[in-house]
Design an enzyme around this catalytic site. Sequence first.
Site, PDB file in Angstrom:
ATOM      1  N   ASP A   1       0.858  -1.186   0.000  1.00 53.24           N
ATOM      2  CA  ASP A   1       0.000   0.000   0.000  1.00 53.24           C
ATOM      3  C   ASP A   1       0.889   1.230   0.000  1.00 53.24           C
ATOM      4  O   ASP A   1       1.482   1.593   1.015  1.00 53.24           O
ATOM      5  CB  ASP A   1      -0.909  -0.023   1.234  1.00 53.24           C
ATOM      6  CG  ASP A   1      -2.072   0.951   1.108  1.00 53.24           C
ATOM      7  OD1 ASP A   1      -2.149   1.669   0.084  1.00 53.24           O
ATOM      8  OD2 ASP A   1      -2.900   0.994   2.027  1.00 53.24           O
ATOM      9  N   ALA A   2       1.028   1.848  -1.168  1.00 53.75           N
ATOM     10  CA  ALA A   2       1.952   2.967  -1.319  1.00 53.75           C
ATOM     11  C   ALA A   2       1.285   4.172  -1.977  1.00 53.75           C
ATOM     12  O   ALA A   2       1.786   5.283  -1.880  1.00 53.75           O
ATOM     13  CB  ALA A   2       3.156   2.528  -2.156  1.00 53.75           C
ATOM     14  N   LYS A   3       0.174   3.956  -2.675  1.00 55.65           N
ATOM     15  CA  LYS A   3      -0.602   5.036  -3.305  1.00 55.65           C
ATOM     16  C   LYS A   3       0.285   5.976  -4.112  1.00 55.65           C
ATOM     17  O   LYS A   3       0.151   7.195  -4.043  1.00 55.65           O
ATOM     18  CB  LYS A   3      -1.421   5.779  -2.250  1.00 55.65           C
ATOM     19  CG  LYS A   3      -2.406   4.841  -1.523  1.00 55.65           C
ATOM     20  CD  LYS A   3      -3.378   5.601  -0.638  1.00 55.65           C
ATOM     21  CE  LYS A   3      -4.390   4.694   0.035  1.00 55.65           C
ATOM     22  NZ  LYS A   3      -3.840   3.792   1.071  1.00 55.65           N
ATOM     23  N   ARG A   4       1.177   5.399  -4.904  1.00 61.27           N
ATOM     24  CA  ARG A   4       2.060   6.199  -5.740  1.00 61.27           C
ATOM     25  C   ARG A   4       1.287   6.831  -6.871  1.00 61.27           C
ATOM     26  O   ARG A   4       0.220   6.320  -7.277  1.00 61.27           O
ATOM     27  CB  ARG A   4       3.174   5.327  -6.322  1.00 61.27           C
ATOM     28  CG  ARG A   4       4.023   4.561  -5.321  1.00 61.27           C
ATOM     29  CD  ARG A   4       4.581   5.409  -4.234  1.00 61.27           C
ATOM     30  NE  ARG A   4       5.639   4.741  -3.473  1.00 61.27           N
ATOM     31  CZ  ARG A   4       5.948   5.034  -2.228  1.00 61.27           C
ATOM     32  NH1 ARG A   4       5.275   5.957  -1.561  1.00 61.27           N
ATOM     33  NH2 ARG A   4       6.949   4.408  -1.618  1.00 61.27           N
TER      34      ARG A   4
END
Lengths: 274, 274
Positions: A93-96
Amino acid sequence: MTFLEMLGAAERQNQSMLCVGLDPDPLKFPGRYKGDSNKIYDFCAAIVDATADLSIAFKPQIAYFAAHRAEGQLERLMEHMRRVAPQVPIILDAKRGDIGSTAEQYAIEAFERYGADAVTLSPFMGFDSVAPYLKHEGKGAFLLCRTSNPGGDDLQNQRFASIEGQPLLYEHVARLAQGPWNLNGQLGLVVGATYPAEIERVRLVAPTLPLLIPGVGAQGGDAVATVKAGWRPGAPIIVNSSRSIIYASSGDDFAEAARREAMRTRDLLQAARA
Amino acid sequence: MTFLEMLGAAERQNQSMLCVGLDPDPLKFPGRYKGDSNKIYDFCAAIVDATADLSIAFKPQIAYFAAHRAEGQLERLMEHMRRVAPQVPIILDAKRGDIGSTAEQYAIEAFERYGADAVTLSPFMGFDSVAPYLKHEGKGAFLLCRTSNPGGDDLQNQRFASIEGQPLLYEHVARLAQGPWNLNGQLGLVVGATYPAEIERVRLVAPTLPLLIPGVGAQGGDAVATVKAGWRPGAPIIVNSSRSIIYASSGDDFAEAARREAMRTRDLLQAARA
């Protein structure tokens, strides 16, 4: 095996739609680990061991590692998950969200450095900010669509005048992900459990995409309403719970407590399919 | 000193609106550093030394460090910039965007771990995903508004029916940042140099916000058109150039070549103010 295939296999083997979110905050650590950022790996590994046979996926949230200079511990944790739960896919989960040349670097970080099976992404910068991830064959990418926080309304819940049918922004993201952006069937959507009615609208627009649904548990989402709104045969949902599982006990029995809470949530979700 | 004050001081002292973007890709490294990810710090530090008196800001892009397990080198680089260029503010380009509890962790990463003066953020998840950064007094936050990549059109250039005046999505972000979201004057906007007409529209909606404008140089943005569209007395612009400066030469004279290119770009930008 592709991410989607792993997801299907884990769902069957563990009879589960529950994703265990790993948001390790040392200030909230139980018992003997309290406040110790060198114990992030130990804490998370114990949670993994206790829930590996109950989960459709694990979802480490990279911010919690980055805030504590714990990238090395995240690397070790990824290896540990692979070892003790090879059947359970890992969603980083990094939401780049960035331009193509930078997105290529983030894709290397997620898929090569950490060996994740899927990643979360923001669609705000458009298709060319998503495409570099899709070049990694078999990997998955979940686009933010209708997020579980109150501020999700601020933009996502606004209506576009300039697009046929005047969809809400999040409906438009769902359309793009189900259709033109989904080059090799790698895309999914992030839809918050706090808005079951919106999960239903997303399901109408995106009937086959996997939905990653955070917000059950500490954020207040209703597990049963979530399943009824989102689950369809052949269209997986991955219902994430983080804090209510990993911090189920503030004592040294935290792993056993996490297992009990994971089992309870898993069973609740499974029962709601009927 | 707040980020905004640092920005004003650096602009005056270095007579510059040029931000040097640090996107260190070992495959593009010149001469003796070619392909060596252990030389990220050395490469960037040499660029910093060569351009410290020419820049309004430095902008390290964290993806390039994360892809190469080089967080330690980024920490050293931040310390180095502070030492050799204490007057030049540092914008950590990370484009984070997540729910409040996670945003708090990312804010710790940017402002405490790395000691950045400002950070770039995605507005997609709404105000409560931005607010945790604003609790860090004096720090700056640039919201993605109209990005420089072709895919920027996909969502940002769509018109909202549901908001008074039917703004485009990016105009609405600009309104929010100039108005209700800008609690303590910490916000700025990211607007791509590849679209000067859109920079003008953003400037109308957000007359006083600092604009971070990437896309000059390798991405093809026109420096003079950018200044005419965005610069107003008392409303700073920070015009970023990365690749055309840091890779100005593929030989061991890369630092001198970077200095020449930075000076050329700085002077071009300054001349366009007249």
